[in-house]
Design a protein around this motif. Structure first.
Motif, PDB file in Angstrom:
ATOM      1  N   ALA A 115      38.113  42.167  38.135  1.00 31.56           N
ATOM      2  CA  ALA A 115      37.097  41.143  38.397  1.00 31.56           C
ATOM      3  C   ALA A 115      37.782  39.798  38.536  1.00 31.56           C
ATOM      4  O   ALA A 115      38.931  39.619  38.113  1.00 31.56           O
ATOM      5  N   SER A 116      37.093  38.852  39.146  1.00 28.86           N
ATOM      6  CA  SER A 116      37.578  37.481  39.210  1.00 28.86           C
ATOM      7  C   SER A 116      36.599  36.590  38.458  1.00 28.86           C
ATOM      8  O   SER A 116      35.476  37.003  38.145  1.00 28.86           O
ATOM      9  N   ASP A 117      37.012  35.346  38.186  1.00 29.73           N
ATOM     10  CA  ASP A 117      36.127  34.432  37.475  1.00 29.73           C
ATOM     11  C   ASP A 117      35.247  33.626  38.426  1.00 29.73           C
ATOM     12  O   ASP A 117      34.476  32.772  37.993  1.00 29.73           O
ATOM     13  N   GLY A 118      35.371  33.879  39.729  1.00 29.74           N
ATOM     14  CA  GLY A 118      34.514  33.208  40.684  1.00 29.74           C
ATOM     15  C   GLY A 118      34.904  31.788  41.005  1.00 29.74           C
ATOM     16  O   GLY A 118      34.162  31.070  41.672  1.00 29.74           O
ATOM     17  N   ARG A 119      36.076  31.358  40.538  1.00 28.05           N
ATOM     18  CA  ARG A 119      36.503  29.988  40.809  1.00 28.05           C
ATOM     19  C   ARG A 119      37.916  30.001  41.380  1.00 28.05           C
ATOM     20  O   ARG A 119      38.724  30.852  41.038  1.00 28.05           O
ATOM     21  N   ASP A 120      38.186  29.049  42.250  1.00 22.98           N
ATOM     22  CA  ASP A 120      39.504  29.010  42.870  1.00 22.98           C
ATOM     23  C   ASP A 120      40.484  28.241  42.001  1.00 22.98           C
ATOM     24  O   ASP A 120      40.123  27.384  41.218  1.00 22.98           O
ATOM     25  N   ARG A 121      41.759  28.601  42.118  1.00 20.77           N
ATOM     26  CA  ARG A 121      42.866  27.878  41.519  1.00 20.77           C
ATOM     27  C   ARG A 121      42.681  27.652  40.017  1.00 20.77           C
ATOM     28  O   ARG A 121      42.812  26.551  39.509  1.00 20.77           O
ATOM     29  N   GLY A 122      42.366  28.706  39.296  1.00 26.82           N
ATOM     30  CA  GLY A 122      42.275  28.620  37.846  1.00 26.82           C
ATOM     31  C   GLY A 122      41.134  27.761  37.359  1.00 26.82           C
ATOM     32  O   GLY A 122      41.150  27.278  36.223  1.00 26.82           O
TER      33      GLY A 122
ATOM     34  N   THR B 177      42.542  36.839  39.121  1.00 26.63           N
ATOM     35  CA  THR B 177      42.015  38.186  38.930  1.00 26.63           C
ATOM     36  C   THR B 177      42.457  38.754  37.590  1.00 26.63           C
ATOM     37  O   THR B 177      43.544  38.452  37.107  1.00 26.63           O
ATOM     38  N   VAL B 178      41.603  39.592  36.992  1.00 23.15           N
ATOM     39  CA  VAL B 178      41.977  40.356  35.815  1.00 23.15           C
ATOM     40  C   VAL B 178      41.875  41.833  36.180  1.00 23.15           C
ATOM     41  O   VAL B 178      40.905  42.263  36.810  1.00 23.15           O
ATOM     42  N   LEU B 179      42.886  42.613  35.827  1.00 29.34           N
ATOM     43  CA  LEU B 179      42.928  44.044  36.135  1.00 29.34           C
ATOM     44  C   LEU B 179      43.149  44.824  34.852  1.00 29.34           C
ATOM     45  O   LEU B 179      44.108  44.582  34.126  1.00 29.34           O
TER      46      LEU B 179
ATOM     47  N   ASP C 151      34.311  38.517  42.580  1.00 28.68           N
ATOM     48  CA  ASP C 151      34.798  39.842  42.961  1.00 28.68           C
ATOM     49  C   ASP C 151      34.746  40.791  41.771  1.00 28.68           C
ATOM     50  O   ASP C 151      34.943  40.380  40.630  1.00 28.68           O
ATOM     51  N   TYR C 152      34.528  42.060  42.064  1.00 28.89           N
ATOM     52  CA  TYR C 152      34.721  43.095  41.069  1.00 28.89           C
ATOM     53  C   TYR C 152      35.050  44.395  41.778  1.00 28.89           C
ATOM     54  O   TYR C 152      34.733  44.576  42.960  1.00 28.89           O
TER      55      TYR C 152
END
Length: 334
Positions: free
Chosen positions: A163-170, A147-149, A184-185
């Motif tokens: 938001a998230s980048d839509g991918r798991d584990r980096g 996630t980025v905040l 997510d956003y």
């Protein structure tokens, strides 16, 4: 001689770099007993927290934080170790533009609104926490989704966006059969002045499949919710209220979801008492499921970073669970 001069120069440069930054270490531990509603047992834990900080020549601040049992999460930015304890591995940079954090920070809605007051030695299931969809509060897919905040404060108001980048584990596909991420956003806004705070947040989340399996995409539709909250402090007493409303998805479809709660914390000299009440309602194809939670806890300060802490909780769940649980012991802060 040249080797000695080189080694001396390297040592001086390293010392200068260390002086320009700061590494703070703190720790906490607990020991006591826990009743899970059926039987008693012992509980104990010890952790070390690393907080890293520095400042550029231009005045930008930067840093990161992780616990000693989160070293994997700190390295990958996913904070997925010991997820049940809300683990975090976060890096940030801040300046006149605001603050930008990456890794496993809270989502924007959670950062703005927060949770109800916690009770007990162990958190007693953390039923005081709101069911956020994004950030480290994600309880559906786990907190490994990076996630980025972003946050920016102007006067008494703070704006949040995540938001998230839509991918798991980096972004690493470790097991294609389990390769699902989450798009997510969220946004949040909090106004705080003196002893009062009002906050609101909106968040949206949808599971994605990294290998293109349509079955995964249809399991969970897009989920959205609004969250509202407010705090009021009167001397040594703080009152907090939270309300959430939105849509949640399960395999059978997307249904209305609602939760609300209230909590309080009061301090009397060396004693602090906390309490909360919270209820969630989820409509389903067969009707409405309602879960109710109550908690009452106390803390007695022994001085020197030690305290006696205990709590008791009650839950009445839609699956028929109806029990009382509790814990008691000693906490230490170093």
């Amino acid at each position: 001689m040249k080797k000695i001069l080189f080694a001396t120069t390297a040592l001086v440069m390293t010392a200068g770099a260390a002086a320009a930054a700061d590494v703070a270490v703190r720790g906490d531990a607990r020991m006591g007993v826990l009743y899970d509603g059926n039987e008693w047992g012992f509980t104990s834990r010890a952790r070390v927290q690393f907080n890293l900080s520095g400042e550029t020549d231009g005045g930008l601040t930067f840093g990161g934080s992780f616990r000693v049992n989160d070293e994997g999460g700190a390295n990958t930015g996913d904070g997925r170790r010991l997820a049940s304890e809300g683990s975090r591995g976060t890096v940030f940079i801040a300046g006149p533009f605001g603050r930008l954090a990456m890794g496993a920070p809270a989502g924007a809605a959670e950062a703005a609104v927060g949770d109800l007051h916690e009770v007990g030695l162990t958190g007693l299931g953390f039923y005081n926490e709101v069911n956020y969809l994004t950030g480290d509060g994600d309880g559906i897919r786990g907190p490994w989704n990076p996630t980025v905040l972003y946050s920016y404060t102007f006067g008494d108001v703070t704006f949040y966006a995540s938001a998230s980048d839509g991918r798991d584990r980096g972004g690493r596909v470790e097991n294609p059969a389990l390769s699902t991420g989450s798009e997510d956003y969220g946004v949040g806004l909090a106004w705080a002045a003196g002893d009062f705070k009002i906050a609101a947040g909106f968040e949206s989340s949808q599971v994605t499949n990294l290998v293109g399996d349509p079955a995964v995409l249809t399991t969970y539709g897009r989920q959205e919710q609004w969250v509202l909250g407010g705090d009021a402090t009167f001397g040594d007493f703080t009152l907090r209220a939270i309300y959430a409303n939105g849509d949640r998805s399960v395999a059978a479809g997307t249904f209305d979801y609602e939760e609300y709660g209230i909590s309080g914390s009061a301090t009397f000299d060396l004693i602090t008492v906390t309490a909360f009440a919270r209820e969630t309602r989820q409509d389903t194809a067969t009707g409405r499921n309602t879960n109710t939670y109550y908690g009452l806890g106390g803390r007695y300060d022994l001085g020197g970073g030690a305290a006696l802490v205990g709590g008791i909780g009650y839950r009445d769940l839609a699956d028929g669970t109806d029990d009382t649980y509790g814990d008691f012991g000693v906490t230490f802060r170093f």
